[in-house]
Design a protein around this motif. Structure first.
Motif, PDB file in Angstrom:
ATOM      1  N   GLU A 129      52.269   9.260  23.991  1.00  0.00           N
ATOM      2  CA  GLU A 129      52.447  10.634  24.451  1.00  0.00           C
ATOM      3  C   GLU A 129      51.398  11.541  23.811  1.00  0.00           C
ATOM      4  N   GLY A 130      50.782  12.373  24.631  1.00  0.00           N
ATOM      5  CA  GLY A 130      49.644  13.176  24.223  1.00  0.00           C
ATOM      6  C   GLY A 130      48.404  12.632  24.901  1.00  0.00           C
ATOM      7  N   PHE A 131      47.412  13.502  25.124  1.00  0.00           N
ATOM      8  CA  PHE A 131      46.257  13.114  25.938  1.00  0.00           C
ATOM      9  C   PHE A 131      45.524  11.905  25.367  1.00  0.00           C
ATOM     10  N   GLU A 132      45.152  11.953  24.084  1.00  0.00           N
ATOM     11  CA  GLU A 132      44.360  10.853  23.541  1.00  0.00           C
ATOM     12  C   GLU A 132      45.175   9.577  23.365  1.00  0.00           C
ATOM     13  N   ALA A 133      46.446   9.700  23.022  1.00  0.00           N
ATOM     14  CA  ALA A 133      47.287   8.507  22.949  1.00  0.00           C
ATOM     15  C   ALA A 133      47.377   7.826  24.315  1.00  0.00           C
ATOM     16  N   ALA A 134      47.545   8.626  25.357  1.00  0.00           N
ATOM     17  CA  ALA A 134      47.624   8.079  26.710  1.00  0.00           C
ATOM     18  C   ALA A 134      46.302   7.467  27.148  1.00  0.00           C
ATOM     19  N   VAL A 135      45.183   8.122  26.814  1.00  0.00           N
ATOM     20  CA  VAL A 135      43.864   7.578  27.143  1.00  0.00           C
ATOM     21  C   VAL A 135      43.662   6.235  26.450  1.00  0.00           C
ATOM     22  N   ALA A 136      44.036   6.151  25.176  1.00  0.00           N
ATOM     23  CA  ALA A 136      43.853   4.911  24.425  1.00  0.00           C
ATOM     24  C   ALA A 136      44.587   3.748  25.080  1.00  0.00           C
ATOM     25  N   TYR A 137      45.823   3.976  25.484  1.00  0.00           N
ATOM     26  CA  TYR A 137      46.589   2.909  26.125  1.00  0.00           C
ATOM     27  C   TYR A 137      46.032   2.563  27.506  1.00  0.00           C
ATOM     28  N   ALA A 138      45.512   3.571  28.217  1.00  0.00           N
ATOM     29  CA  ALA A 138      44.902   3.286  29.518  1.00  0.00           C
ATOM     30  C   ALA A 138      43.664   2.405  29.347  1.00  0.00           C
ATOM     31  N   VAL A 139      42.851   2.689  28.325  1.00  0.00           N
ATOM     32  CA  VAL A 139      41.673   1.859  28.052  1.00  0.00           C
ATOM     33  C   VAL A 139      42.106   0.452  27.650  1.00  0.00           C
TER      34      VAL A 139
END
Length: 288
Positions: free
Chosen positions: A76-86
């Motif tokens: 949850e949160g922009f960078e946490a979500a980006v990390a999991y998407a990557v």
């Protein structure tokens, strides 16, 4: 993980292999001193710090809206979500992601790393590229209008609402270029530094200031008494700072991580996450 994501993760590996065939760099035959190992079945062609795992670093602490409640493992949160998407794009399930914490300055320093990539609002610069690698950008900062609850600008909801007010910016900045383009030079007051702009707002010398959105979040939450972000200004031709995932210099993962970020940009995933966690969640509209 969906079948489509598995195939896309495999596509990243194939793309990286093709890049290696067409133009290997001198770093391809080197082994990093952090001694990464080959990951498990999810991404057999990728070398990671721990076999079968993807180790991702972030700040200590990590702040909202980048990471909610200082808990990146929640996604949850922009960078946490980006990390999991990557991670998913690379072929790693959520349970195979390991989070660690690092100071900002030690992450950008040269030398071996005990993680695969680091995400904590690292601006991509030529100076930093001499010591570390970056992926392609996952976020480009926009310019935001910040004020305080007692200011005449507190009720503004459009660019027209700001044109009779005084807005402060630092000289020579993207904020200055964007503010002048959107508000007109007559209503923009220029200061030497961002600290001077903030001091002027606190003292009531200006009604609002223009600064990049990440800095606006920080100033609102940690510096100003009753800070309020009015909204974002439409993009200027100058653009903004670009944030990239940071890796060790000549990391064997740089090409794969870049390919994953590019895929998430192309399919609209990053734009959707930005809208979810930075725009809608924080209620920061683009002013018209």
């Amino acid at each position: 993980m969906s079948l489509s994501k598995k195939f896309r993760g495999a596509a990243v590996v194939v793309a990286v292999a093709a890049m290696a065939l067409t133009g290997c760099s001198s770093s391809d035959d080197e082994t990093t001193s952090a001694a990464p190992t080959t990951s498990g079945d999810a991404a057999p062609a990728l070398e990671t710090f721990t076999e079968g795992k993807l180790t991702i670093a972030t700040g200590e602490p990590a702040f909202s809206p980048w990471v909610l409640n200082d808990a990146p493992e929640s996604g949850e949160g922009f960078e946490a979500a980006v990390a999991y998407a990557v991670a998913e794009e690379l072929g790693f399930a959520k349970e195979d992601v390991v989070w660690v914490r690092t100071p900002f300055e030690s992450a950008i320093a040269p030398g071996p790393k005990d993680w695969d990539f680091n995400i904590q609002q690292f601006s991509i610069t030529e100076d930093r590229k001499a010591a570390v690698d970056f992926s392609s950008p996952y976020y480009t900062t926009s310019q935001a209008v910040l004020t305080t609850e007692g200011s005449k600008a507190a009720g503004a909801a459009s660019i027209a609402d700001l044109t009779d007010l005084t807005v402060g910016v630092s000289t020579g900045s993207t904020s200055y270029t964007t503010a002048v383009a959107q508000l007109g030079e007559d209503h923009v007051q220029v200061f030497n530094t961002n600290d001077d702009v903030v001091a002027a707002l606190t003292a009531g010398q200006i009604d609002a200031l223009v600064i990049d959105l990440p800095s606006a979040f920080y100033l609102r939450d940690a510096v100003l008494d009753g800070g309020k972000i009015i909204g974002q200004l439409p993009d200027s031709t100058e653009g903004g700072d670009q944030y990239g995932l940071l890796l060790a210099k000549d990391s064997p993962l740089t090409a794969a991580v870049t390919a994953a970020v590019d895929a998430l940009t192309a399919d609209g995933t990053l734009a959707a996450l930005e809208e979810q966690w930075l725009n809608n969640a924080e209620n920061v509209p683009v002013l018209q």
